[in-house]
Design an enzyme around this catalytic site. Structure first.
Site, mmCIF file in Angstrom:
data_model
loop_
_atom_site.group_PDB
_atom_site.id
_atom_site.type_symbol
_atom_site.label_atom_id
_atom_site.label_comp_id
_atom_site.label_asym_id
_atom_site.label_seq_id
_atom_site.Cartn_x
_atom_site.Cartn_y
_atom_site.Cartn_z
ATOM 1 N N GLU A 69 -145.554 -12.435 7.779
ATOM 2 C CA GLU A 69 -145.776 -11.381 9.066
ATOM 3 C C GLU A 69 -146.850 -10.303 8.580
ATOM 4 O OE1 GLU A 69 -142.789 -10.654 11.721
ATOM 5 O OE2 GLU A 69 -141.970 -12.614 11.684
ATOM 6 N N GLU A 70 -146.497 -9.860 7.453
ATOM 7 C CA GLU A 70 -147.441 -8.706 6.933
ATOM 8 C C GLU A 70 -148.784 -9.128 6.652
ATOM 9 O OE1 GLU A 70 -147.547 -5.349 3.464
ATOM 10 O OE2 GLU A 70 -145.799 -6.659 3.589
ATOM 11 N N ARG A 71 -148.837 -10.321 6.082
ATOM 12 C CA ARG A 71 -150.282 -10.725 5.946
ATOM 13 C C ARG A 71 -151.174 -11.282 7.137
ATOM 14 N NH1 ARG A 71 -147.524 -13.641 0.425
ATOM 15 N NH2 ARG A 71 -147.546 -11.465 -0.670
#
Length: 385
Positions: free
Chosen positions: A241-243
């Site tokens: 999700e961060e990426r």
């Protein structure tokens, strides 16, 4: 991806929030090296923007992740990188595992106030000797009765100076590196936590970043997210999700760089001709716009597969890799066309040039993304295809 009226309404809501409560103050915050994070997060929380895909049971909207990507892209209209990065830490870096694997009591204590914007979170993974190489981290959480006693330090922690809690990855056993780690929710007011001086960064100037030290910090074992030893796996999932957030968040900012460069090149004349009339310039800008659309398509494809329950490790890694490299390419090219004006600190393209450099480092460096992609292709040394 096909966007509904609800997607577009969310996009408008984020853009209106940005134009009303953020962009008018960005220059001031960049100079100050911080922004009023609790105030901004409370406003975002009131609008529901910090819990878009989080469970309704704990105050979220309960929408699928495509809505989070729409918001991430719209937050890219902020005129700096630091503020959207701080927001992304709250929504897509320090809370996904908590929302998915945390106990109800833990989610009530940390997730609900994070969604409301009443508490600010940070993610504690990187260390001085373990940035992209997460398996090498040294921070420990030793069992003592019903508690963990935490010792070690974390480096480059965004939001740390103003954070109310940290989602901490620490070694909780002497098992193998991929099986000895756990994610633990730690209140930042806990005795034994000490912050280093705010870090003086090349870019992302308006986001606060610091080193965090843990000296016999005691927290209940019930603050662990999920099973002991599952922290590495959970963190790898959080990275997805961060990426995706990071890649989606790049799109509007890069388009803004190109739009402002086109406008400048129309006005700026050399040898009696507007800069934009030089084929080398307008062809290059056309190439870059095309590349941005390719990145957008990749992000949307990965998101669509993610909400359908597919493993998007490969696509998310590709999107992260492409976002970092394309951001450097776009900002460098645009800065060149601004000439001497582009070399001025307060130039918007110069700011973007500084800010986007982090994208190829944070959340796993380009080389880590390449390694992941090669591993999944079966082309790593000694690995059969």
């Amino acid at each position: 991806m096909i966007f509904s009226q609800e997607h577009e309404a969310l996009r408008r809501s984020v853009c209106q929030f940005v134009e009303r409560d953020i962009n008018p103050y960005v220059d001031e915050w960049e100079k100050a090296g911080r922004f009023p994070i609790h105030e901004i997060f409370r406003k975002a929380g009131e609008l529901g923007l910090l819990g878009i895909s989080k469970p309704e049971q704990f105050g979220g909207m309960g929408l699928d992740y495509s809505y989070s990507i729409v918001a991430a892209e719209a937050f890219g209209t902020i005129h700096c990188g630091g503020v959207p990065m701080s927001i992304g830490v709250q929504t897509d870096m320090c809370t996904p595992a908590l929302a998915r694997f945390g106990s109800d009591a833990l989610r009530e204590e940390f997730l609900r106030p994070a969604i409301r914007g009443e508490q600010v979170g940070c993610i504690g993974v990187s260390e001085v000797g373990a940035g992209s190489d997460v398996a090498r981290l040294k921070t420990t959480a030793r069992k003592d009765g019903d508690d963990y006693v935490i010792n070690g330090s974390k480096m480059w922690i965004t939001n740390a100076p103003s954070a109310d809690f940290i989602c901490l990855l620490a070694n909780t056993s002497d098992d193998k590196p991929h099986r000895n780690k756990s994610l633990i929710m730690v209140p930042m007011h806990s005795p034994g936590i000490r912050l280093g001086a705010p870090l003086d960064k090349l870019g992302m100037r308006s986001s606060e970043t610091a080193q965090v030290f843990f000296d016999d910090v005691r927290v209940p074992q019930r603050n662990r997210i999920g099973q002991e030893g599952a922290g590495f796996m959970m963190q790898m999932l959080q990275f997805q999700e961060e990426r995706l957030f990071g890649a989606a968040n790049m799109l509007k900012g890069l388009e803004r760089c190109i739009d402002s460069t086109v406008e400048y090149c129309r006005e700026r004349k050399t040898f009696g001709t507007a800069l934009i009339d030089n084929q080398v310039i307008h062809f290059r800008l056309a190439e870059l716009v095309s590349e941005i659309e390719c990145l957008r398509a990749l992000v949307y494809q990965a998101t669509e597969q993610y909400i359908n329950g597919q493993d998007v490790t490969r696509l998310a890694s590709m999107a992260k890799l492409k976002a970092g490299r394309l951001a450097r390419e776009v900002t460098d090219s645009c800065l060149q066309y601004w000439g001497g004006m582009g070399f001025m600190w307060d130039n918007p393209v110069a700011r973007a040039y500084r800010d986007v450099r982090l994208v190829s480092i944070g959340a796993g460096a380009d080389e880590i993304m390449l390694g992941i992609i090669c591993k999944l292709m079966g082309t790593m040394p000694g690995k059969p295809a």
